[in-house]
Design an enzyme around this catalytic site. Sequence first.
Site, PDB file in Angstrom:
ATOM      1  N   LYS A 204       0.840  -1.199   0.000  1.00  0.00           N
ATOM      2  CA  LYS A 204       0.000   0.000   0.000  1.00  0.00           C
ATOM      3  C   LYS A 204       0.877   1.251   0.000  1.00  0.00           C
ATOM      4  O   LYS A 204       0.669   2.164  -0.777  1.00  0.00           O
ATOM      5  CB  LYS A 204      -0.905  -0.043   1.235  1.00  0.00           C
ATOM      6  CG  LYS A 204      -1.792   1.164   1.359  1.00  0.00           C
ATOM      7  CD  LYS A 204      -2.643   1.075   2.610  1.00  0.00           C
ATOM      8  CE  LYS A 204      -3.296   2.432   2.868  1.00  0.00           C
ATOM      9  NZ  LYS A 204      -4.031   2.453   4.130  1.00  0.00           N
ATOM     10  N   GLU A 210      10.763  -4.747   3.975  1.00  0.00           N
ATOM     11  CA  GLU A 210      10.824  -6.151   3.561  1.00  0.00           C
ATOM     12  C   GLU A 210      10.412  -6.307   2.090  1.00  0.00           C
ATOM     13  O   GLU A 210      11.062  -7.008   1.310  1.00  0.00           O
ATOM     14  CB  GLU A 210       9.860  -7.007   4.405  1.00  0.00           C
ATOM     15  CG  GLU A 210      10.243  -7.170   5.854  1.00  0.00           C
ATOM     16  CD  GLU A 210       9.595  -6.132   6.754  1.00  0.00           C
ATOM     17  OE1 GLU A 210       9.400  -4.971   6.309  1.00  0.00           O
ATOM     18  OE2 GLU A 210       9.297  -6.467   7.912  1.00  0.00           O
ATOM     19  N   GLY A 265      -4.464  -1.831   5.709  1.00  0.00           N
ATOM     20  CA  GLY A 265      -3.711  -2.997   5.243  1.00  0.00           C
ATOM     21  C   GLY A 265      -4.389  -4.311   5.572  1.00  0.00           C
ATOM     22  O   GLY A 265      -4.595  -5.173   4.710  1.00  0.00           O
ATOM     23  N   ARG A 266      -4.783  -4.468   6.832  1.00  0.00           N
ATOM     24  CA  ARG A 266      -5.355  -5.758   7.252  1.00  0.00           C
ATOM     25  C   ARG A 266      -6.797  -5.941   6.771  1.00  0.00           C
ATOM     26  O   ARG A 266      -7.424  -6.948   7.055  1.00  0.00           O
ATOM     27  CB  ARG A 266      -5.255  -5.894   8.767  1.00  0.00           C
ATOM     28  CG  ARG A 266      -5.833  -4.728   9.553  1.00  0.00           C
ATOM     29  CD  ARG A 266      -5.361  -4.754  10.993  1.00  0.00           C
ATOM     30  NE  ARG A 266      -5.750  -3.565  11.750  1.00  0.00           N
ATOM     31  CZ  ARG A 266      -5.056  -2.452  11.797  1.00  0.00           C
ATOM     32  NH1 ARG A 266      -3.942  -2.315  11.103  1.00  0.00           N
ATOM     33  NH2 ARG A 266      -5.453  -1.434  12.550  1.00  0.00           N
ATOM     34  N   GLU A 351      -3.939  -6.520  15.508  1.00  0.00           N
ATOM     35  CA  GLU A 351      -3.415  -5.246  15.031  1.00  0.00           C
ATOM     36  C   GLU A 351      -4.490  -4.157  15.170  1.00  0.00           C
ATOM     37  O   GLU A 351      -4.176  -2.989  15.337  1.00  0.00           O
ATOM     38  CB  GLU A 351      -2.929  -5.358  13.567  1.00  0.00           C
ATOM     39  CG  GLU A 351      -1.942  -4.250  13.209  1.00  0.00           C
ATOM     40  CD  GLU A 351      -1.345  -4.354  11.808  1.00  0.00           C
ATOM     41  OE1 GLU A 351      -1.922  -5.023  10.937  1.00  0.00           O
ATOM     42  OE2 GLU A 351      -0.301  -3.735  11.584  1.00  0.00           O
ATOM     43  N   HIS A 382      -4.978 -32.993  19.876  1.00  0.00           N
ATOM     44  CA  HIS A 382      -3.908 -33.857  20.382  1.00  0.00           C
ATOM     45  C   HIS A 382      -2.791 -33.025  20.968  1.00  0.00           C
ATOM     46  O   HIS A 382      -1.667 -33.492  21.123  1.00  0.00           O
ATOM     47  CB  HIS A 382      -3.421 -34.760  19.251  1.00  0.00           C
ATOM     48  CG  HIS A 382      -4.551 -35.572  18.690  1.00  0.00           C
ATOM     49  ND1 HIS A 382      -4.953 -36.766  19.243  1.00  0.00           N
ATOM     50  CD2 HIS A 382      -5.427 -35.312  17.688  1.00  0.00           C
ATOM     51  CE1 HIS A 382      -6.015 -37.216  18.579  1.00  0.00           C
ATOM     52  NE2 HIS A 382      -6.313 -36.350  17.636  1.00  0.00           N
ATOM     53  N   LYS A 510       9.207  -0.405  13.144  1.00  0.00           N
ATOM     54  CA  LYS A 510       9.829  -0.180  11.835  1.00  0.00           C
ATOM     55  C   LYS A 510      10.908   0.896  11.947  1.00  0.00           C
ATOM     56  O   LYS A 510      12.007   0.757  11.421  1.00  0.00           O
ATOM     57  CB  LYS A 510       8.780   0.313  10.831  1.00  0.00           C
ATOM     58  CG  LYS A 510       7.821  -0.720  10.328  1.00  0.00           C
ATOM     59  CD  LYS A 510       7.001  -0.106   9.191  1.00  0.00           C
ATOM     60  CE  LYS A 510       5.793  -0.929   8.852  1.00  0.00           C
ATOM     61  NZ  LYS A 510       4.954  -0.348   7.815  1.00  0.00           N
TER      62      LYS A 510
END
Length: 545
Positions: A204, A210, A265-266, A351, A382, A510
């Site tokens: 965005k 990264e 973003g999310r 977030e 399990h 960041k």
Amino acid sequence: MSRVTNTPEWQKLKEYSNNLPHMRELFATDSARFNKMSLKACGLFLDYSKNRVNEAVLSALFGLAQQAQLPARIKAMFAGDIINTTEKRAVLHTALRAPKGAVVEVDGVNVVPEVHATLDKIESFVASITSGEWRGYTGKAITDIVSIGIGGSFLGPKIATQALRPYWTGKLNCHFVANVDATSLVEKLKLVDPETTLFLMSSKSFGTQETLTNTLSARDWFLQSGATQADVAKHFAAVTSNVAKATEFGIDEANIFPMWDWVGGRYSLWSAIGLPIALMVGMDNYRALLAGAREMDEHFTSAPLAENMPVIMGMLSVWYGNFFNAQSHVVLTYDHYLRGLPAYFQQLDMESNGKSVMLEGETVDFSTGPVIWGGEGTNGQHAYHQLLHQGTALIPADFIMPLQSHNPLGEHHAQLASNCFGQTQALMQGRTFEEALAELASSKLAEEEKTLIARHKVMDGNKPSNTLLMDKLTPATLGALIALYEHRTFVQGVIWDINSFDQWGVELGKTLGNDVLARLGADKAATELDSSSNALINLFRQGHI
Ligand SMILES: O=P(O)(O)OC[C@H]1O[C@H](O)[C@H](O)[C@@H](O)[C@@H]1O
């Protein structure tokens, strides 16, 4: 004390939380409980009867939602009001799934035509890639997509693509690279051929370290294969709200898909960030995913609070977090295709609601977003289910399962369902000491030992769970399911009066990361930070311990 905790409803709920009978009793005394506490909407069925609630509790929870002006706050979000107040932005992921004729204005401009123009651009791009009309630099058709992005620009497309595996058109493979750890990129590059690979850079901001680093390394790899700079246009496309930066980076403007600052973003898989999904399942299925989410939007904006699925789920989470001190919430998907959902809901919710300051700047004096975690059933049974049943923490659970499998095979699906339902039953009813002792009646143990073992076998029960069912996992039901959790997250944020749409904590990480990076590459040892950070940086510079 802050506003929400001052309401009469909050006080009532506090009192109720101390005086509720065990769920076993609630079921025993009301044979209509399941009918009263279940509902169907948008292809989803929610059974919330296995919760620590009765009618009085539910009515106080909905009263609390009214007090917090939830209906008005929902309207404000859908209308494009600047509800992300710290970033001065509207929050309009819902406009991304609005029908063509809808009007949603941001600063007096209807954004829906732009949304649909981008969808049309996605459609022709998908057609051109999957038909083989789009050719790579040596004239071959594209066979592989490498999607590079992180956070919201990664997890949504990844889990939706994974969930919709039965709908893949079979024309492409898709690989996702998020982490800046070179291993992630290098291992994916081993699987693809530069002549037939399209890199899709999703960011965005077009400023995420990264993603930029991975894209630059991918471009180097591509150029080293013998391609030229001019060939980049045939193999690199981008999704971003920063078109200027993407063109400056060298991406052909025709291959840039826009998104807007009013898409968080999310919450962005409905924007062009969802391009990998469209490429893998085709445009009709991608549009069906959007339509499923749209249906949930309509339900959320029109159903009364007491019959509103996201409101019910959001308020139940408030109930456990604020009145029973539940610090975590588990999402258990009884469907292999949905195995990525817990991680996606974790990002979405943590977030969004991992906040401790209210909209007016006051620090909260109550719990906000819980830790969201989970995994795939029956695997978890399990492992960590032990703690759900007998641990000291109260962990409300969501069980999610389609009634029909995409892979009907023998008794598999019935066994899966029996485990799913059996777990919710065990969590709810538990096992009393008397029952445990009775189970040991025929054993050869001495009486004393029977008593001891029975003690270990006691399960208090009264552990809450929701069960969410659908006929079959389809693009539309997946869309509705994701939108359900988006709105559930929003509901909680409204009750707590926090901004669910910023992420300053992530931003600080960041900034500090960039500062450390400069120190790692500096020509002198680090001395100016705290002793731990200095020492860690210097160990890295040294390259061994
Ligand atoms: O899409 P980008 O601008 O590259 O951002 C990627 C991610 O960066 C940050 O970590 C944000 O907190 C996420 O919400 C966002 O999705």
